[in-house]
Motif scaffolding. Structure first.
Motif, PDB file in Angstrom:
ATOM      1  N   PHE A 104      73.718  68.426  41.037  1.00 27.27           N
ATOM      2  CA  PHE A 104      73.320  66.978  41.542  1.00 27.27           C
ATOM      3  C   PHE A 104      74.518  65.893  40.238  1.00 27.27           C
ATOM      4  CE2 PHE A 104      72.337  62.534  43.269  1.00 27.27           C
ATOM      5  CZ  PHE A 104      73.809  62.272  43.462  1.00 27.27           C
ATOM      6  N   ASP A 105      75.977  65.945  40.603  1.00 29.74           N
ATOM      7  CA  ASP A 105      75.960  65.021  39.294  1.00 29.74           C
ATOM      8  C   ASP A 105      75.687  62.971  39.082  1.00 29.74           C
ATOM      9  OD1 ASP A 105      77.206  63.810  41.528  1.00 29.74           O
ATOM     10  OD2 ASP A 105      79.827  64.864  40.970  1.00 29.74           O
ATOM     11  N   GLY A 106      75.119  63.271  40.394  1.00 29.28           N
ATOM     12  CA  GLY A 106      74.691  61.628  40.060  1.00 29.28           C
ATOM     13  C   GLY A 106      74.964  60.583  40.948  1.00 29.28           C
ATOM     14  N   ILE A 107      76.410  61.051  41.924  1.00 29.59           N
ATOM     15  CA  ILE A 107      77.182  60.015  42.571  1.00 29.59           C
ATOM     16  C   ILE A 107      77.215  60.620  44.176  1.00 29.59           C
ATOM     17  CG2 ILE A 107      80.271  59.751  43.077  1.00 29.59           C
ATOM     18  CD1 ILE A 107      81.000  60.881  40.406  1.00 29.59           C
ATOM     19  N   GLY A 108      76.751  59.366  44.354  1.00 30.19           N
ATOM     20  CA  GLY A 108      76.787  59.402  45.863  1.00 30.19           C
ATOM     21  C   GLY A 108      77.545  59.562  46.946  1.00 30.19           C
TER      22      GLY A 108
ATOM     23  N   SER B  34      59.395  60.992  49.785  1.00 29.76           N
ATOM     24  CA  SER B  34      60.579  60.905  50.465  1.00 29.76           C
ATOM     25  C   SER B  34      61.008  59.574  48.522  1.00 29.76           C
ATOM     26  CB  SER B  34      60.806  59.223  51.089  1.00 29.76           C
ATOM     27  OG  SER B  34      60.966  59.705  52.167  1.00 29.76           O
ATOM     28  N   HIS B  35      59.991  59.035  47.559  1.00 31.29           N
ATOM     29  CA  HIS B  35      60.112  58.582  46.648  1.00 31.29           C
ATOM     30  C   HIS B  35      58.715  58.778  46.206  1.00 31.29           C
ATOM     31  CE1 HIS B  35      59.759  55.758  43.212  1.00 31.29           C
ATOM     32  NE2 HIS B  35      60.744  56.820  43.288  1.00 31.29           N
ATOM     33  N   PHE B  36      59.541  60.798  45.286  1.00 30.70           N
ATOM     34  CA  PHE B  36      58.652  61.067  44.375  1.00 30.70           C
ATOM     35  C   PHE B  36      58.708  60.898  42.863  1.00 30.70           C
ATOM     36  CE2 PHE B  36      56.284  64.358  42.956  1.00 30.70           C
ATOM     37  CZ  PHE B  36      54.698  64.662  43.666  1.00 30.70           C
ATOM     38  N   PRO B  37      57.622  60.087  42.743  1.00 28.24           N
ATOM     39  CA  PRO B  37      57.801  59.892  41.176  1.00 28.24           C
ATOM     40  C   PRO B  37      58.097  60.630  40.237  1.00 28.24           C
ATOM     41  CG  PRO B  37      56.253  58.679  41.832  1.00 28.24           C
ATOM     42  CD  PRO B  37      56.633  59.000  43.294  1.00 28.24           C
ATOM     43  N   GLY B  38      58.856  60.706  38.882  1.00 29.54           N
ATOM     44  CA  GLY B  38      59.581  61.993  37.804  1.00 29.54           C
ATOM     45  C   GLY B  38      59.689  63.026  38.666  1.00 29.54           C
ATOM     46  N   ILE B  39      60.586  62.817  40.294  1.00 24.26           N
ATOM     47  CA  ILE B  39      61.542  64.119  40.499  1.00 24.26           C
ATOM     48  C   ILE B  39      62.626  62.792  41.029  1.00 24.26           C
ATOM     49  CG2 ILE B  39      61.685  66.211  42.770  1.00 24.26           C
ATOM     50  CD1 ILE B  39      59.020  66.878  42.495  1.00 24.26           C
ATOM     51  N   SER B  40      62.284  62.524  41.759  1.00 19.41           N
ATOM     52  CA  SER B  40      63.371  61.747  42.138  1.00 19.41           C
ATOM     53  C   SER B  40      64.499  60.989  41.828  1.00 19.41           C
ATOM     54  CB  SER B  40      62.972  60.428  43.486  1.00 19.41           C
ATOM     55  OG  SER B  40      62.072  60.667  44.882  1.00 19.41           O
ATOM     56  N   ASP B  41      64.070  60.608  40.122  1.00 18.08           N
ATOM     57  CA  ASP B  41      64.932  59.354  39.198  1.00 18.08           C
ATOM     58  C   ASP B  41      65.390  60.786  38.078  1.00 18.08           C
ATOM     59  OD1 ASP B  41      62.331  60.543  38.618  1.00 18.08           O
ATOM     60  OD2 ASP B  41      61.752  58.899  37.093  1.00 18.08           O
ATOM     61  N   ARG B  42      65.544  62.045  39.715  1.00 23.56           N
ATOM     62  CA  ARG B  42      66.232  62.619  37.813  1.00 23.56           C
ATOM     63  C   ARG B  42      66.742  63.823  38.931  1.00 23.56           C
ATOM     64  NH1 ARG B  42      61.267  67.143  35.281  1.00 23.56           N
ATOM     65  NH2 ARG B  42      63.429  67.548  34.207  1.00 23.56           N
ATOM     66  N   PRO B  43      68.299  63.334  38.743  1.00 24.03           N
ATOM     67  CA  PRO B  43      69.362  63.561  39.661  1.00 24.03           C
ATOM     68  C   PRO B  43      69.470  65.746  39.280  1.00 24.03           C
ATOM     69  CG  PRO B  43      70.077  61.954  38.714  1.00 24.03           C
ATOM     70  CD  PRO B  43      68.681  62.559  37.420  1.00 24.03           C
ATOM     71  N   GLU B  44      69.832  66.286  37.939  1.00 23.71           N
ATOM     72  CA  GLU B  44      69.370  68.086  37.600  1.00 23.71           C
ATOM     73  C   GLU B  44      68.155  68.265  38.486  1.00 23.71           C
ATOM     74  OE1 GLU B  44      66.402  65.782  34.838  1.00 23.71           O
ATOM     75  OE2 GLU B  44      68.447  65.095  35.740  1.00 23.71           O
ATOM     76  N   LEU B  45      67.416  67.394  39.107  1.00 23.22           N
ATOM     77  CA  LEU B  45      66.485  68.919  39.994  1.00 23.22           C
ATOM     78  C   LEU B  45      66.813  68.567  41.766  1.00 23.22           C
ATOM     79  CD1 LEU B  45      62.745  67.425  38.976  1.00 23.22           C
ATOM     80  CD2 LEU B  45      64.353  69.294  37.864  1.00 23.22           C
ATOM     81  N   PHE B  46      68.251  67.392  41.775  1.00 24.49           N
ATOM     82  CA  PHE B  46      68.944  68.104  43.124  1.00 24.49           C
ATOM     83  C   PHE B  46      69.767  69.311  43.238  1.00 24.49           C
ATOM     84  CE2 PHE B  46      65.848  64.237  43.139  1.00 24.49           C
ATOM     85  CZ  PHE B  46      65.567  64.490  44.413  1.00 24.49           C
ATOM     86  N   ARG B  47      70.709  69.976  44.218  1.00 23.63           N
ATOM     87  CA  ARG B  47      71.849  70.090  44.171  1.00 23.63           C
ATOM     88  C   ARG B  47      72.811  69.258  44.829  1.00 23.63           C
ATOM     89  NH1 ARG B  47      71.737  72.838  49.881  1.00 23.63           N
ATOM     90  NH2 ARG B  47      69.391  73.415  50.896  1.00 23.63           N
ATOM     91  N   ASP B  48      72.551  68.409  45.504  1.00 22.90           N
ATOM     92  CA  ASP B  48      73.452  66.938  45.663  1.00 22.90           C
ATOM     93  C   ASP B  48      71.810  65.878  46.122  1.00 22.90           C
ATOM     94  OD1 ASP B  48      71.915  67.314  48.770  1.00 22.90           O
ATOM     95  OD2 ASP B  48      73.523  68.484  49.725  1.00 22.90           O
ATOM     96  N   GLU B  49      72.398  64.678  46.645  1.00 27.11           N
ATOM     97  CA  GLU B  49      71.904  63.460  47.051  1.00 27.11           C
ATOM     98  C   GLU B  49      70.675  63.751  47.335  1.00 27.11           C
ATOM     99  OE1 GLU B  49      73.221  59.954  49.216  1.00 27.11           O
ATOM    100  OE2 GLU B  49      75.293  60.858  48.492  1.00 27.11           O
ATOM    101  N   SER B  50      70.413  64.343  48.694  1.00 24.43           N
ATOM    102  CA  SER B  50      69.469  64.121  49.753  1.00 24.43           C
ATOM    103  C   SER B  50      68.528  65.654  48.693  1.00 24.43           C
ATOM    104  CB  SER B  50      69.658  63.741  50.460  1.00 24.43           C
ATOM    105  OG  SER B  50      70.807  65.064  51.549  1.00 24.43           O
ATOM    106  N   HIS B  51      68.982  66.496  48.600  1.00 27.07           N
ATOM    107  CA  HIS B  51      68.409  68.251  49.367  1.00 27.07           C
ATOM    108  C   HIS B  51      68.195  68.267  47.086  1.00 27.07           C
ATOM    109  CE1 HIS B  51      70.544  68.480  52.246  1.00 27.07           C
ATOM    110  NE2 HIS B  51      70.557  69.136  52.885  1.00 27.07           N
ATOM    111  N   LEU B  52      66.997  68.939  47.346  1.00 33.99           N
ATOM    112  CA  LEU B  52      66.414  69.719  45.913  1.00 33.99           C
ATOM    113  C   LEU B  52      67.289  70.740  45.795  1.00 33.99           C
ATOM    114  CD1 LEU B  52      62.479  68.782  46.920  1.00 33.99           C
ATOM    115  CD2 LEU B  52      64.601  67.417  44.672  1.00 33.99           C
ATOM    116  N   ASN B  53      67.335  71.460  44.324  1.00 37.08           N
ATOM    117  CA  ASN B  53      67.540  72.280  44.186  1.00 37.08           C
ATOM    118  C   ASN B  53      66.171  73.138  43.372  1.00 37.08           C
ATOM    119  OD1 ASN B  53      67.389  71.953  41.369  1.00 37.08           O
ATOM    120  ND2 ASN B  53      68.619  71.234  41.430  1.00 37.08           N
TER     121      ASN B  53
END
Length: 326
Positions: free
Chosen positions: A196-200, A269-288
């Motif tokens: 995820f590039d961090g842009i919603g 839904s809010h998972f500290p250490g994951i929700s704040d790291r865009p690199e762990l997502f493939r888009d804003e609401s799906h984890l990679n």
């Protein structure tokens, strides 16, 4: 000359009928050719699931039911946000029932129609409770197309989608451009890095929910308890960017209804250490895949378990993550 004009000769009615018959035969031939071509492409792996495939549809549920009759499986119900849940992350053989989706009526129908041996082969159930699967107009999937006649009827009534999936299947195979493919047991496998590039950009899901539909979760829980099956209810992990775009009051109202219905669930839904790291997502609401590894490293998330004691602190955390404070 008599002064009268002769009527022009009329084309025999049989010629019109012949043209109509020929047109109908041509249309039927084209229809049959399309159906045969789609069956040859086999986009859902009905004929040969050893080849690479990309989509699951209700017509593939019968295959998953056969697998459950033969081997022990952990069942995953949910949406696209649980479609990647697999052996790799759960550490055991997973049957991902994205094709059933996450509406409680669909899940309950699937479970209740299982045989005794199929029920005994369920190791546990992981059920993802997504935002949009408790709407009154939510899709209910309770047909499994197990006979050849049922399969044919499905393809005939969904020929446009069958054709579209077949074309896309060939395109992805020939181009090699697929980011994911579908495992024969229903879960998606990531084929290349997705970050995820961090842009919603996503349009947030509808947050409408019907409390009466949520209450059907209690029946799913009773089924699991009656059959001595462990069941874990969880919510999806969202990025902080996505959380801030949700309506906090409606989100928390839904979560409170979950807790009132099933007693306890994992609020992720809010998972500290994951929700704040865009690199762990493939888009804003799906984890990679990296995000899923990070998530399941702490399974079954005891610190995120909602019950009578933890409800208020976790709801305050969720409100804060949406930007509305405590």
């Amino acid at each position: 000359m008599s002064g009268q004009y002769a009527s022009p000769p009329r084309r025999p009615a049989t010629a019109h009928r012949r043209y109509l018959v020929e047109a109908m035969c041509g249309a039927l031939a084209l229809f049959a050719a399309s159906l045969i071509a789609c069956a040859w492409v086999d986009p859902y792996g009905e004929r040969d699931d050893t080849q690479i495939h990309f989509v699951s549809r209700p017509v593939t549920i019968a295959k998953y039911r056969r697998i459950l009759g033969e081997t022990q499986q952990t069942l995953v119900f949910g949406t696209s946000r649980s479609h990647q849940f697999s052996d790799q992350f759960l550490g055991e053989s997973v049957l991902n029932l994205h094709a059933v989706y996450g509406h409680p009526t669909s899940v309950l129908a699937f479970l209740k129609t299982l045989s005794v041996s199929q029920r005994r082969n369920i190791s546990r159930i992981v059920y993802l409770l997504d935002l949009h699967t408790f709407r009154p107009d939510g899709p209910i999937i309770d047909r499994y197309y197990e006979s050849p006649a049922d399969v044919l009827r499905y393809h005939l009534t969904n020929l446009r989608g069958y054709g579209r999936d077949s074309i896309n299947h060939l395109r992805l195979l020939w181009s090699g451009a697929h980011a994911m493919h579908l495992h024969p047991r229903g879960f998606l496998v990531q084929d290349r890095p997705l970050t995820f590039d961090g842009i919603g950009r996503d349009t947030p899901d509808s947050q409408d929910f019907d409390p009466a539909i949520v209450k059907r979760l209690a029946e799913v829980k009773v089924f699991a308890e009656t059959n001595s099956i462990e069941i874990r209810f969880i919510t999806p992990v969202f990025s902080d960017i996505h959380l801030r775009r949700l309506d906090a009051s409606r989100l928390i109202a839904q979560r409170r209804t979950f807790a009132a219905t099933i007693g306890s669930y994992a609020e992720l839904s809010h998972f500290p250490g994951i929700s704040d790291r865009p690199e762990l997502f493939r888009d804003e609401s799906h984890l990679n895949a990296d995000g899923l590894h990070a998530l399941f490293a702490t399974y079954p998330w005891p610190e995120r378990r909602v019950d009578a004691e933890t409800m208020e602190p976790l709801m305050r955390d969720l409100a804060g993550a949406t930007g509305t404070g405590g």
